[in-house]
Motif scaffolding. Structure first.
Motif, PDB file in Angstrom:
ATOM      1  N   ARG A 129       0.943  -1.269   0.011  1.00  0.00           N
ATOM      2  CA  ARG A 129       0.025  -0.195  -0.169  1.00  0.00           C
ATOM      3  C   ARG A 129       0.962   1.470  -0.115  1.00  0.00           C
ATOM      4  NH1 ARG A 129      -5.131  -1.475   0.459  1.00  0.00           N
ATOM      5  NH2 ARG A 129      -5.422  -3.599   1.683  1.00  0.00           N
ATOM      6  N   GLY A 130       2.105   1.321   0.750  1.00  0.00           N
ATOM      7  CA  GLY A 130       2.710   2.184   0.754  1.00  0.00           C
ATOM      8  C   GLY A 130       3.509   2.754  -0.563  1.00  0.00           C
ATOM      9  N   TYR A 131       3.267   1.798  -1.545  1.00  0.00           N
ATOM     10  CA  TYR A 131       3.842   2.153  -2.906  1.00  0.00           C
ATOM     11  C   TYR A 131       2.832   2.722  -3.864  1.00  0.00           C
ATOM     12  CZ  TYR A 131       7.997  -0.275  -1.562  1.00  0.00           C
ATOM     13  OH  TYR A 131       9.538  -0.625  -1.041  1.00  0.00           O
ATOM     14  N   ALA A 132       1.778   3.103  -3.549  1.00  0.00           N
ATOM     15  CA  ALA A 132       0.827   3.715  -4.362  1.00  0.00           C
ATOM     16  C   ALA A 132       1.192   4.847  -5.278  1.00  0.00           C
ATOM     17  CB  ALA A 132      -0.490   4.272  -3.581  1.00  0.00           C
ATOM     18  N   GLY A 133       1.076   4.875  -6.283  1.00  0.00           N
ATOM     19  CA  GLY A 133       1.602   5.967  -7.331  1.00  0.00           C
ATOM     20  C   GLY A 133       3.254   5.978  -7.603  1.00  0.00           C
ATOM     21  N   ARG A 134       3.792   4.781  -7.042  1.00  0.00           N
ATOM     22  CA  ARG A 134       5.369   4.705  -7.278  1.00  0.00           C
ATOM     23  C   ARG A 134       5.678   3.588  -8.256  1.00  0.00           C
ATOM     24  NH1 ARG A 134       7.304   4.157  -1.376  1.00  0.00           N
ATOM     25  NH2 ARG A 134       9.472   3.747  -2.472  1.00  0.00           N
ATOM     26  N   LYS A 135       6.956   3.488  -8.673  1.00  0.00           N
ATOM     27  CA  LYS A 135       7.541   2.682  -9.713  1.00  0.00           C
ATOM     28  C   LYS A 135       7.562   1.360  -8.567  1.00  0.00           C
ATOM     29  CE  LYS A 135      10.754   3.905 -13.057  1.00  0.00           C
ATOM     30  NZ  LYS A 135      11.944   4.263 -13.414  1.00  0.00           N
ATOM     31  N   VAL A 136       7.458   0.213  -9.250  1.00  0.00           N
ATOM     32  CA  VAL A 136       7.875  -0.973  -8.695  1.00  0.00           C
ATOM     33  C   VAL A 136       8.461  -2.094  -9.491  1.00  0.00           C
ATOM     34  CG1 VAL A 136       6.159  -0.930  -6.447  1.00  0.00           C
ATOM     35  CG2 VAL A 136       5.601  -2.016  -9.082  1.00  0.00           C
ATOM     36  N   ILE A 137       8.973  -3.069  -9.056  1.00  0.00           N
ATOM     37  CA  ILE A 137       9.476  -4.324 -10.021  1.00  0.00           C
ATOM     38  C   ILE A 137       8.478  -5.173  -9.952  1.00  0.00           C
ATOM     39  CG2 ILE A 137      10.793  -5.940 -10.570  1.00  0.00           C
ATOM     40  CD1 ILE A 137      13.468  -4.035  -9.276  1.00  0.00           C
ATOM     41  N   VAL A 138       7.703  -5.810 -10.842  1.00  0.00           N
ATOM     42  CA  VAL A 138       6.779  -6.809 -10.608  1.00  0.00           C
ATOM     43  C   VAL A 138       7.446  -8.182 -11.168  1.00  0.00           C
ATOM     44  CG1 VAL A 138       4.757  -5.443 -10.790  1.00  0.00           C
ATOM     45  CG2 VAL A 138       5.327  -6.505 -12.881  1.00  0.00           C
ATOM     46  N   GLY A 139       7.209  -9.302 -10.663  1.00  0.00           N
ATOM     47  CA  GLY A 139       7.671 -10.678 -11.178  1.00  0.00           C
ATOM     48  C   GLY A 139       6.376 -11.513 -11.386  1.00  0.00           C
ATOM     49  N   ILE A 140       6.426 -12.238 -12.374  1.00  0.00           N
ATOM     50  CA  ILE A 140       5.471 -13.072 -12.614  1.00  0.00           C
ATOM     51  C   ILE A 140       6.009 -14.517 -13.138  1.00  0.00           C
ATOM     52  CG2 ILE A 140       3.419 -13.676 -14.280  1.00  0.00           C
ATOM     53  CD1 ILE A 140       3.422 -10.520 -15.004  1.00  0.00           C
ATOM     54  N   ARG A 141       5.647 -15.592 -12.352  1.00  0.00           N
ATOM     55  CA  ARG A 141       6.208 -16.941 -12.793  1.00  0.00           C
ATOM     56  C   ARG A 141       5.541 -17.124 -14.210  1.00  0.00           C
ATOM     57  NH1 ARG A 141      10.845 -18.329  -9.840  1.00  0.00           N
ATOM     58  NH2 ARG A 141      10.366 -17.926  -7.398  1.00  0.00           N
ATOM     59  N   PRO A 142       6.355 -18.020 -14.994  1.00  0.00           N
ATOM     60  CA  PRO A 142       5.876 -18.682 -16.330  1.00  0.00           C
ATOM     61  C   PRO A 142       4.720 -19.323 -16.177  1.00  0.00           C
ATOM     62  CG  PRO A 142       8.130 -18.955 -16.229  1.00  0.00           C
ATOM     63  CD  PRO A 142       7.731 -18.288 -14.608  1.00  0.00           C
ATOM     64  N   GLU A 143       4.290 -20.034 -15.107  1.00  0.00           N
ATOM     65  CA  GLU A 143       3.113 -20.662 -14.811  1.00  0.00           C
ATOM     66  C   GLU A 143       1.743 -19.946 -14.402  1.00  0.00           C
ATOM     67  OE1 GLU A 143       5.755 -20.977 -13.165  1.00  0.00           O
ATOM     68  OE2 GLU A 143       5.705 -21.450 -11.084  1.00  0.00           O
ATOM     69  N   ASP A 144       2.196 -18.556 -14.215  1.00  0.00           N
ATOM     70  CA  ASP A 144       1.045 -17.490 -13.873  1.00  0.00           C
ATOM     71  C   ASP A 144       0.650 -16.825 -15.259  1.00  0.00           C
ATOM     72  OD1 ASP A 144       0.996 -18.436 -11.202  1.00  0.00           O
ATOM     73  OD2 ASP A 144       2.527 -17.287 -10.788  1.00  0.00           O
ATOM     74  N   PHE A 145       1.237 -17.215 -16.008  1.00  0.00           N
ATOM     75  CA  PHE A 145       0.806 -16.837 -17.324  1.00  0.00           C
ATOM     76  C   PHE A 145      -0.138 -18.138 -18.081  1.00  0.00           C
ATOM     77  CE2 PHE A 145       4.532 -14.058 -17.893  1.00  0.00           C
ATOM     78  CZ  PHE A 145       3.774 -12.676 -17.929  1.00  0.00           C
ATOM     79  N   GLU A 146      -1.265 -17.732 -18.794  1.00  0.00           N
ATOM     80  CA  GLU A 146      -1.787 -18.860 -19.549  1.00  0.00           C
ATOM     81  C   GLU A 146      -2.994 -18.444 -20.571  1.00  0.00           C
ATOM     82  OE1 GLU A 146      -2.384 -21.769 -20.695  1.00  0.00           O
ATOM     83  OE2 GLU A 146      -2.536 -23.025 -18.724  1.00  0.00           O
ATOM     84  N   ASP A 147      -3.109 -19.274 -21.439  1.00  0.00           N
ATOM     85  CA  ASP A 147      -3.874 -18.672 -22.858  1.00  0.00           C
ATOM     86  C   ASP A 147      -5.265 -18.424 -22.084  1.00  0.00           C
ATOM     87  OD1 ASP A 147      -5.912 -18.921 -24.918  1.00  0.00           O
ATOM     88  OD2 ASP A 147      -4.895 -20.416 -25.885  1.00  0.00           O
ATOM     89  N   ALA A 148      -5.703 -17.438 -22.321  1.00  0.00           N
ATOM     90  CA  ALA A 148      -7.079 -16.642 -21.742  1.00  0.00           C
ATOM     91  C   ALA A 148      -8.023 -17.557 -22.071  1.00  0.00           C
ATOM     92  CB  ALA A 148      -7.248 -15.456 -22.122  1.00  0.00           C
ATOM     93  N   SER A 149      -8.000 -18.288 -23.326  1.00  0.00           N
ATOM     94  CA  SER A 149      -9.275 -19.059 -23.618  1.00  0.00           C
ATOM     95  C   SER A 149      -9.337 -20.216 -22.856  1.00  0.00           C
ATOM     96  CB  SER A 149      -8.980 -19.136 -25.382  1.00  0.00           C
ATOM     97  OG  SER A 149      -8.187 -20.059 -25.385  1.00  0.00           O
ATOM     98  N   LEU A 150      -8.609 -20.636 -22.155  1.00  0.00           N
ATOM     99  CA  LEU A 150      -8.486 -21.887 -21.458  1.00  0.00           C
ATOM    100  C   LEU A 150      -8.787 -21.714 -20.127  1.00  0.00           C
ATOM    101  CD1 LEU A 150      -5.434 -23.664 -22.783  1.00  0.00           C
ATOM    102  CD2 LEU A 150      -7.971 -24.107 -23.582  1.00  0.00           C
ATOM    103  N   VAL A 151      -8.925 -20.103 -19.690  1.00  0.00           N
ATOM    104  CA  VAL A 151      -9.087 -20.053 -18.144  1.00  0.00           C
ATOM    105  C   VAL A 151     -10.387 -20.077 -17.916  1.00  0.00           C
ATOM    106  CG1 VAL A 151      -8.424 -18.475 -16.368  1.00  0.00           C
ATOM    107  CG2 VAL A 151      -7.051 -19.126 -18.105  1.00  0.00           C
ATOM    108  N   ASP A 152     -11.189 -20.736 -16.895  1.00  0.00           N
ATOM    109  CA  ASP A 152     -12.553 -20.654 -16.367  1.00  0.00           C
ATOM    110  C   ASP A 152     -12.834 -19.603 -15.573  1.00  0.00           C
ATOM    111  OD1 ASP A 152     -12.853 -22.882 -17.718  1.00  0.00           O
ATOM    112  OD2 ASP A 152     -12.583 -24.071 -16.126  1.00  0.00           O
ATOM    113  N   ARG A 153     -11.788 -19.042 -14.596  1.00  0.00           N
ATOM    114  CA  ARG A 153     -12.209 -17.792 -13.653  1.00  0.00           C
ATOM    115  C   ARG A 153     -12.294 -16.765 -14.163  1.00  0.00           C
ATOM    116  NH1 ARG A 153      -6.753 -18.946 -13.431  1.00  0.00           N
ATOM    117  NH2 ARG A 153      -5.402 -17.097 -13.703  1.00  0.00           N
ATOM    118  N   ASP A 154     -12.857 -15.769 -13.822  1.00  0.00           N
ATOM    119  CA  ASP A 154     -13.185 -14.336 -14.227  1.00  0.00           C
ATOM    120  C   ASP A 154     -11.412 -13.834 -14.656  1.00  0.00           C
ATOM    121  OD1 ASP A 154     -13.930 -12.064 -15.256  1.00  0.00           O
ATOM    122  OD2 ASP A 154     -14.708 -11.140 -13.032  1.00  0.00           O
ATOM    123  N   THR A 155     -11.308 -13.441 -15.765  1.00  0.00           N
ATOM    124  CA  THR A 155     -10.269 -12.704 -16.170  1.00  0.00           C
ATOM    125  C   THR A 155     -10.255 -11.298 -16.639  1.00  0.00           C
ATOM    126  OG1 THR A 155     -10.361 -13.619 -18.232  1.00  0.00           O
ATOM    127  CG2 THR A 155      -8.999 -14.852 -16.797  1.00  0.00           C
TER     128      THR A 155
END
Ligand code: ATP
Length: 388
Positions: A277-303
């Motif tokens: 919360r303290g980073y609101a409005g600021r630069k950050v580095i974000v990290g996404i593991r390869p398994e946290d990307f997926e072809d959207a057409s195969l995802v059931d949950r609300d994306t």
């Protein structure tokens, strides 16, 4: 059986090079601790200091309760297994395994008992009369292990013992060594540059970078809860995808601006991570593991709000999964791992691990769903993870 403790240990080589900085490690009795890091990070130096093959410039080293700073290697009650096995080519397997005991003037019957015990455990019984030159790489490796086992030391120290083996044998031997260590229940410090070896073998893994300890934790904890960008990128294959981004809080959670695209975060983004919360409005580095990307057409949950639209540049079909390479128009982050930078040079800047049912094609513009609840956040200046 023993603990191994390093307390503020430093190593400055004669030429003035400071190879290890204030290293603290508490290795528990019977623990399998892996020291891992890229080439030149100081893993071998640390191990050789424990062995007594390198002097300690400052700090304290203890095996059990005993301070061993000035204790000769032979008096430290440790057994080392080296990368090149260091077997005597003219001696039989039997004599190689028993050699240290013979030097130590252990009675012949006792040597025979221990050599036969060790060779049984290592399934070398049928090869005791052979010379090392008549053995396979894996068998030679086991002879080297046998030599360490018969000494019944307080601790095993192993320096890249599998690096001379081919990939398949390495997989087999790492399981064998891990099992053997559990059976024998001897404190073990194991050096490797291979993070998969580290993850699959260690009770805990200590990650080193340029002589500084980055984090020491269980393999799963390192993966799920890296303390900084370096550990996040070093542990896991393919590496975590890391980008410069800006972060903003919203009524429902937050948003991440990733290049020209935005990703929405739910309130769970702040679980374990209240400092975000303290980073609101600021630069950050974000990290996404390869398994946290997926072809959207195969995802059931609300994306909704959790989709990136990207051009696919390469697909590697591995049968069980697709490695999908694509470009995100945000700046990537140098994690400080020299090997990783090289790897990325000619490639796209994102890798996703997709379900093999995905129908995405090379050069397609694909809709890629991001499991934003699993995203990692780091301070853009210090590269430290943002947690509570
Ligand atoms: P690798 O995986 O390549 O073996 P490592 O992590 O085991 O690397 P070390 O061998 O411990 O690294 O070396 C750490 C650093 O200390 C390196 O930068 C190395 O060049 C330096 N170094 C090692 N031995 C000496 C020495 N005798 N004198 C000066 N510097 C040294």
């Amino acid at each position: 059986m023993a603990t191994v403790t390093l307390d503020q240990v430093n190593k400055v080589y004669e030429n003035g090079f400071h190879a290890i900085h204030d290293l603290d490690l508490d290795i528990q009795d019977k623990e399998f601790l892996v020291l891992v890091g890229p080439s030149g990070c100081g893993k071998s130096t640390a191990l050789r200091m424990i062995a007594g093959l390198e002097t300690i410039s400052s700090g304290e080293m203890r095996i059990g309760d005993k301070v061993v700073n000035d204790v000769e290697p032979k008096d430290r009650d440790i057994a080392m297994v080296f990368q090149n096995y260091a077997l005597y080519p003219h001696m039989s397997v039997y004599d190689n395994i028993g050699f240290a005991l013979k030097l130590a003037k252990v009675p012949k019957e006792e040597i025979d008992k221990r050599v036969r015990q060790a060779s049984k455990i290592l399934e070398l019984d049928a090869n005791l009369d052979r010379k090392p030159g008549q053995l396979s790489g894996g068998q030679r490796q086991r002879v080297a292990m046998g030599r360490a086992i018969v000494r019944q030391p307080a601790a095993f120290l192993m320096d890249e013992p599998l690096s001379n083996l081919d990939a398949k044998l390495r997989v087999q031997m790492r399981a064998e060594i891990a099992q053997l260590q559990r059976d024998l229940a001897v404190t073990t410090v194991y050096v490797t540059h291979d993070q998969i070896e580290a993850m699959t073998m260690g009770d805990r893994v200590a990650v080193l970078k340029a002589g500084y300890l980055q984090q020491v934790d269980s393999p799963q904890r390192l993966y799920d809860h890296p303390d900084n960008v370096f550990v996040a990128a070093f542990i896991g294959s393919p590496s975590m995808n890391l980008y410069e981004a800006t972060f903003e809080t919203t009524d429902s959670g937050g948003v991440v601006q990733l290049g020209s695209q935005t990703l929405e975060l739910g309130p769970e983004a702040f679980e374990d991570r209240s400092a975000l919360r303290g980073y609101a409005g600021r630069k950050v580095i974000v990290g996404i593991r390869p398994e946290d990307f997926e072809d959207a057409s195969l995802v059931d949950r609300d994306t909704t709000g959790k989709i990136l639209s990207s051009d696919v540049t390469l697909i590697e079909a591995l049968g069980s999964e697709l490695m999908v390479h694509f470009n995100v128009d945000a700046r990537t982050v140098d994690s400080g791992d020299p090997d990783a930078v090289e790897e990325q040079e000619n490639a796209a800047n994102a890798v996703g691990r997709f379900n093999p049912r995905s129908r995405v094609k090379m050069r397609d513009n694909a809709e890629i769903a991001v499991a934003t609840e699993n995203m990692h956040f780091f301070d853009s200046e210090s590269h430290l993870a943002i947690w509570d």
